[in-house]
Design a protein around this motif. Structure first.
Motif, PDB file in Angstrom:
ATOM      1  N   ARG A 175       0.809  -1.216   0.000  1.00  0.00           N
ATOM      2  CA  ARG A 175       0.000   0.000   0.000  1.00  0.00           C
ATOM      3  C   ARG A 175       0.845   1.270   0.000  1.00  0.00           C
ATOM      4  NH1 ARG A 175      -3.348  -0.536   5.302  1.00  0.00           N
ATOM      5  NH2 ARG A 175      -3.229  -2.688   4.629  1.00  0.00           N
ATOM      6  N   PHE A 176       2.136   1.158   0.382  1.00  0.00           N
ATOM      7  CA  PHE A 176       3.001   2.328   0.427  1.00  0.00           C
ATOM      8  C   PHE A 176       3.872   2.465  -0.818  1.00  0.00           C
ATOM      9  CE2 PHE A 176       2.471   0.838   4.847  1.00  0.00           C
ATOM     10  CZ  PHE A 176       1.788   1.932   5.345  1.00  0.00           C
ATOM     11  N   GLY A 177       3.748   1.529  -1.756  1.00  0.00           N
ATOM     12  CA  GLY A 177       4.667   1.487  -2.889  1.00  0.00           C
ATOM     13  C   GLY A 177       4.709   2.757  -3.712  1.00  0.00           C
ATOM     14  N   LYS A 178       3.563   3.407  -3.915  1.00  0.00           N
ATOM     15  CA  LYS A 178       3.484   4.589  -4.767  1.00  0.00           C
ATOM     16  C   LYS A 178       3.322   5.872  -3.967  1.00  0.00           C
ATOM     17  CE  LYS A 178       3.518   1.888  -8.357  1.00  0.00           C
ATOM     18  NZ  LYS A 178       4.696   1.805  -9.239  1.00  0.00           N
ATOM     19  N   LEU A 179       3.622   5.848  -2.690  1.00  0.00           N
ATOM     20  CA  LEU A 179       3.319   6.979  -1.818  1.00  0.00           C
ATOM     21  C   LEU A 179       4.001   8.269  -2.252  1.00  0.00           C
ATOM     22  CD1 LEU A 179       2.018   8.002   0.789  1.00  0.00           C
ATOM     23  CD2 LEU A 179       4.091   7.331   1.997  1.00  0.00           C
ATOM     24  N   ALA A 180       5.308   8.230  -2.483  1.00  0.00           N
ATOM     25  CA  ALA A 180       6.052   9.468  -2.724  1.00  0.00           C
ATOM     26  C   ALA A 180       6.704   9.528  -4.095  1.00  0.00           C
ATOM     27  CB  ALA A 180       7.123   9.629  -1.650  1.00  0.00           C
ATOM     28  N   GLU A 181       6.491   8.519  -4.944  1.00  0.00           N
ATOM     29  CA  GLU A 181       7.181   8.488  -6.229  1.00  0.00           C
ATOM     30  C   GLU A 181       6.948   9.737  -7.076  1.00  0.00           C
ATOM     31  OE1 GLU A 181       6.466   4.935  -8.422  1.00  0.00           O
ATOM     32  OE2 GLU A 181       7.465   3.643  -6.964  1.00  0.00           O
ATOM     33  N   PRO A 182       5.697  10.206  -7.260  1.00  0.00           N
ATOM     34  CA  PRO A 182       5.506  11.415  -8.085  1.00  0.00           C
ATOM     35  C   PRO A 182       6.181  12.643  -7.489  1.00  0.00           C
ATOM     36  CG  PRO A 182       3.428  10.242  -7.752  1.00  0.00           C
ATOM     37  CD  PRO A 182       4.416   9.652  -6.801  1.00  0.00           C
ATOM     38  N   LEU A 183       6.154  12.770  -6.161  1.00  0.00           N
ATOM     39  CA  LEU A 183       6.768  13.924  -5.512  1.00  0.00           C
ATOM     40  C   LEU A 183       8.280  13.905  -5.679  1.00  0.00           C
ATOM     41  CD1 LEU A 183       4.688  13.937  -2.200  1.00  0.00           C
ATOM     42  CD2 LEU A 183       4.336  15.355  -4.225  1.00  0.00           C
ATOM     43  N   VAL A 184       8.877  12.731  -5.503  1.00  0.00           N
ATOM     44  CA  VAL A 184      10.324  12.602  -5.655  1.00  0.00           C
ATOM     45  C   VAL A 184      10.737  12.890  -7.097  1.00  0.00           C
ATOM     46  CG1 VAL A 184      12.264  10.991  -5.592  1.00  0.00           C
ATOM     47  CG2 VAL A 184      10.597  11.010  -3.732  1.00  0.00           C
ATOM     48  N   ALA A 185       9.970  12.358  -8.065  1.00  0.00           N
ATOM     49  CA  ALA A 185      10.302  12.570  -9.477  1.00  0.00           C
ATOM     50  C   ALA A 185      10.260  14.049  -9.834  1.00  0.00           C
ATOM     51  CB  ALA A 185       9.335  11.781 -10.360  1.00  0.00           C
ATOM     52  N   ASP A 186       9.246  14.762  -9.346  1.00  0.00           N
ATOM     53  CA  ASP A 186       9.140  16.187  -9.658  1.00  0.00           C
ATOM     54  C   ASP A 186      10.246  16.982  -8.969  1.00  0.00           C
ATOM     55  OD1 ASP A 186       7.183  18.268 -10.934  1.00  0.00           O
ATOM     56  OD2 ASP A 186       7.668  19.079  -8.967  1.00  0.00           O
ATOM     57  N   ALA A 187      10.566  16.632  -7.729  1.00  0.00           N
ATOM     58  CA  ALA A 187      11.624  17.340  -7.009  1.00  0.00           C
ATOM     59  C   ALA A 187      12.974  17.147  -7.695  1.00  0.00           C
ATOM     60  CB  ALA A 187      11.686  16.854  -5.560  1.00  0.00           C
ATOM     61  N   LEU A 188      13.251  15.936  -8.168  1.00  0.00           N
ATOM     62  CA  LEU A 188      14.512  15.684  -8.866  1.00  0.00           C
ATOM     63  C   LEU A 188      14.551  16.428 -10.200  1.00  0.00           C
ATOM     64  CD1 LEU A 188      15.116  11.881  -8.195  1.00  0.00           C
ATOM     65  CD2 LEU A 188      16.201  13.836  -7.097  1.00  0.00           C
ATOM     66  N   SER A 189      13.389  16.562 -10.850  1.00  0.00           N
ATOM     67  CA  SER A 189      13.327  17.340 -12.080  1.00  0.00           C
ATOM     68  C   SER A 189      13.688  18.798 -11.814  1.00  0.00           C
ATOM     69  CB  SER A 189      11.928  17.254 -12.688  1.00  0.00           C
ATOM     70  OG  SER A 189      11.797  18.105 -13.799  1.00  0.00           O
ATOM     71  N   GLN A 190      13.165  19.349 -10.726  1.00  0.00           N
ATOM     72  CA  GLN A 190      13.500  20.722 -10.368  1.00  0.00           C
ATOM     73  C   GLN A 190      14.976  20.851  -9.997  1.00  0.00           C
ATOM     74  OE1 GLN A 190      11.587  23.524 -10.486  1.00  0.00           O
ATOM     75  NE2 GLN A 190      10.108  22.220 -11.540  1.00  0.00           N
ATOM     76  N   TYR A 191      15.520  19.822  -9.348  1.00  0.00           N
ATOM     77  CA  TYR A 191      16.943  19.858  -8.988  1.00  0.00           C
ATOM     78  C   TYR A 191      17.806  19.868 -10.245  1.00  0.00           C
ATOM     79  CZ  TYR A 191      21.186  18.988  -6.301  1.00  0.00           C
ATOM     80  OH  TYR A 191      22.428  19.111  -5.743  1.00  0.00           O
ATOM     81  N   ARG A 192      17.387  19.124 -11.271  1.00  0.00           N
ATOM     82  CA  ARG A 192      18.144  19.117 -12.526  1.00  0.00           C
ATOM     83  C   ARG A 192      18.158  20.505 -13.168  1.00  0.00           C
ATOM     84  NH1 ARG A 192      15.719  13.879 -13.110  1.00  0.00           N
ATOM     85  NH2 ARG A 192      14.012  14.735 -14.354  1.00  0.00           N
ATOM     86  N   ILE A 193      17.041  21.220 -13.048  1.00  0.00           N
ATOM     87  CA  ILE A 193      16.963  22.562 -13.617  1.00  0.00           C
ATOM     88  C   ILE A 193      17.972  23.489 -12.944  1.00  0.00           C
ATOM     89  CG2 ILE A 193      15.460  24.585 -13.860  1.00  0.00           C
ATOM     90  CD1 ILE A 193      13.127  22.589 -14.100  1.00  0.00           C
ATOM     91  N   THR A 194      18.198  23.280 -11.644  1.00  0.00           N
ATOM     92  CA  THR A 194      19.164  24.130 -10.945  1.00  0.00           C
ATOM     93  C   THR A 194      20.572  23.937 -11.492  1.00  0.00           C
ATOM     94  OG1 THR A 194      19.671  22.516  -9.183  1.00  0.00           O
ATOM     95  CG2 THR A 194      17.789  23.986  -8.830  1.00  0.00           C
ATOM     96  N   ARG A 195      20.869  22.764 -12.065  1.00  0.00           N
ATOM     97  CA  ARG A 195      22.190  22.566 -12.667  1.00  0.00           C
ATOM     98  C   ARG A 195      22.381  23.497 -13.859  1.00  0.00           C
ATOM     99  NH1 ARG A 195      26.088  19.913 -10.007  1.00  0.00           N
ATOM    100  NH2 ARG A 195      27.038  19.497 -12.023  1.00  0.00           N
ATOM    101  N   THR A 196      21.338  23.607 -14.717  1.00  0.00           N
ATOM    102  CA  THR A 196      21.414  24.517 -15.852  1.00  0.00           C
ATOM    103  C   THR A 196      21.527  25.965 -15.383  1.00  0.00           C
ATOM    104  OG1 THR A 196      20.113  23.011 -17.236  1.00  0.00           O
ATOM    105  CG2 THR A 196      20.237  25.306 -17.939  1.00  0.00           C
ATOM    106  N   ALA A 197      20.702  26.327 -14.395  1.00  0.00           N
ATOM    107  CA  ALA A 197      20.742  27.696 -13.880  1.00  0.00           C
ATOM    108  C   ALA A 197      22.091  27.997 -13.237  1.00  0.00           C
ATOM    109  CB  ALA A 197      19.620  27.907 -12.871  1.00  0.00           C
ATOM    110  N   SER A 198      22.620  27.026 -12.502  1.00  0.00           N
ATOM    111  CA  SER A 198      23.911  27.214 -11.855  1.00  0.00           C
ATOM    112  C   SER A 198      25.010  27.424 -12.895  1.00  0.00           C
ATOM    113  CB  SER A 198      24.235  26.005 -10.978  1.00  0.00           C
ATOM    114  OG  SER A 198      25.493  26.139 -10.368  1.00  0.00           O
TER     115      SER A 198
END
Length: 340
Positions: free
Chosen positions: A173-196
């Motif tokens: 029941r916990f398998g999909k709990l945070a996957e979408p949130l983690v995926a979006d956060a990592l996407s935003q982190y990747r954007i900071t590499r370009t900005a940096s």
């Protein structure tokens, strides 16, 4: 049967599978909703406390030397082409993000919000993918194959169950709990590499202009304008009727205006060189950012937002401001160069 669901009003977590307890005739006490909520929150807190404790070692391993060389060596290859495109596309994506922030669920502007929401962030480079994988595996899951957050939640609920019932906790029941949130956060982190990388380019251009040309060049455009003027002066002095030496002296007092073609050609060459430098700049600037604490603050901010989103079941709230800082610097560069 008595049902307790994780998406109850006070629990906030998006898990719809009910927790079933023995019937009312059972002598075993039932689990209250408050106990379930407290167990879940306790598991989430322990998990993110563990993630924060791993941040220093993660930075030392991947952003200090010699790990920074391994982290950024993947920039050699197709990233040399992806990085220039990302730098050129970054202002468009930053504008789309600004539109999404300014038009949240406003009647009449939903079409604009939806259009901005479909704007891609650009190409994902090999370095960005590698760092995202490192964060997911090393930082968020401590090198384990199974999701570590799920393990903490199950462990916390099993402790509650042991006090009241012998029924096991359903791990799935916990398998999909945070996957979408983690995926979006990592996407935003990747954007900071370009900005940096873009911010790094602006700083590098400013330093280069100050020391090499005694000019204030806050970005690639400003540096291109200065180099185009120097090229125009050199070409004009070479063709001066009284000779190159006198021509150099004359045009130092009356500098010629570079043609549009010359300025555009030099700017393109400068931007291409800066983009290639941006693809490899992590080798130099990742250790610098690690030393001054930028990587630590960025990772802690990512974890803070993830914890809040998982706890309250909100949409991903991790939106670093690096890309907006980079766009402000670009705008200032264009104003200084007379393009705005």
């Amino acid at each position: 049967m008595c049902d307790f669901r994780f998406n109850a009003p006070h629990t906030h977590l998006p898990v719809d599978t009910p927790i079933t307890m023995p019937t009312a005739t059972s002598t075993e006490p039932t689990i209250s909703e408050a106990e379930i909520e407290q167990a879940i929150r306790s598991g989430i807190e322990r998990y993110f406390d563990g993630c924060r404790a791993r941040v220093p070692a993660f930075i030392d391993r991947h952003f200090h030397y010699p790990g920074a060389l391994e982290t950024n060596r993947m920039a050699l290859g197709w990233d040399m082409l992806r990085a220039p495109i990302n730098l050129l596309w970054a202002p468009v994506y930053a504008l789309a993000c600004l539109i999404k922030i300014l038009t949240p669920n406003r009647t009449g502007l939903m079409w604009l919000h939806g259009l901005a929401n479909r704007v891609p962030a650009g190409f994902t480079t090999q370095v960005q993918q590698h760092i995202s994988h490192l964060i997911l595996v090393d930082l968020l899951n401590d090198g384990q194959d199974a999701p570590l957050l799920e393990s903490h939640l199950v462990e916390a609920l099993e402790t509650v169950y042991e006090r009241h019932a012998s029924e096991p906790v359903d791990h799935q029941r916990f398998g999909k709990l945070a996957e979408p949130l983690v995926a979006d956060a990592l996407s935003q982190y990747r954007i900071t590499r370009t900005a940096s990388a873009d911010i790094t380019n602006s700083i590098s251009c400013t330093v280069l202009g100050a020391f090499a040309f005694q000019k204030f060049t806050p970005g690639g455009i400003g540096l291109g304008v200065v180099l185009a003027s120097m090229l125009a002066k050199t070409l004009a002095a070479r063709d001066f009727i009284l000779g190159e030496t006198i021509g150099g002296w004359y045009y130092s007092w009356f500098p010629p205006e570079p043609t549009l073609a010359t300025t555009a050609s030099v700017m393109i060459a400068v931007m291409a060189a800066l983009a290639a430098f941006a693809a490899l700049s992590g080798v130099i600037f990742d250790p610098v950012q690690a030393a001054v604490g930028l990587h630590r603050r960025r990772l802690h901010k990512l974890l803070d937002h993830l914890q809040r989103d998982v706890t309250l079941s909100t949409q991903s709230s991790f939106r670093p401001k690096d890309q907006f800082v980079a766009r402000i610097l670009d705008t200032f560069d264009m104003i200084k160069s007379g393009l705005l």
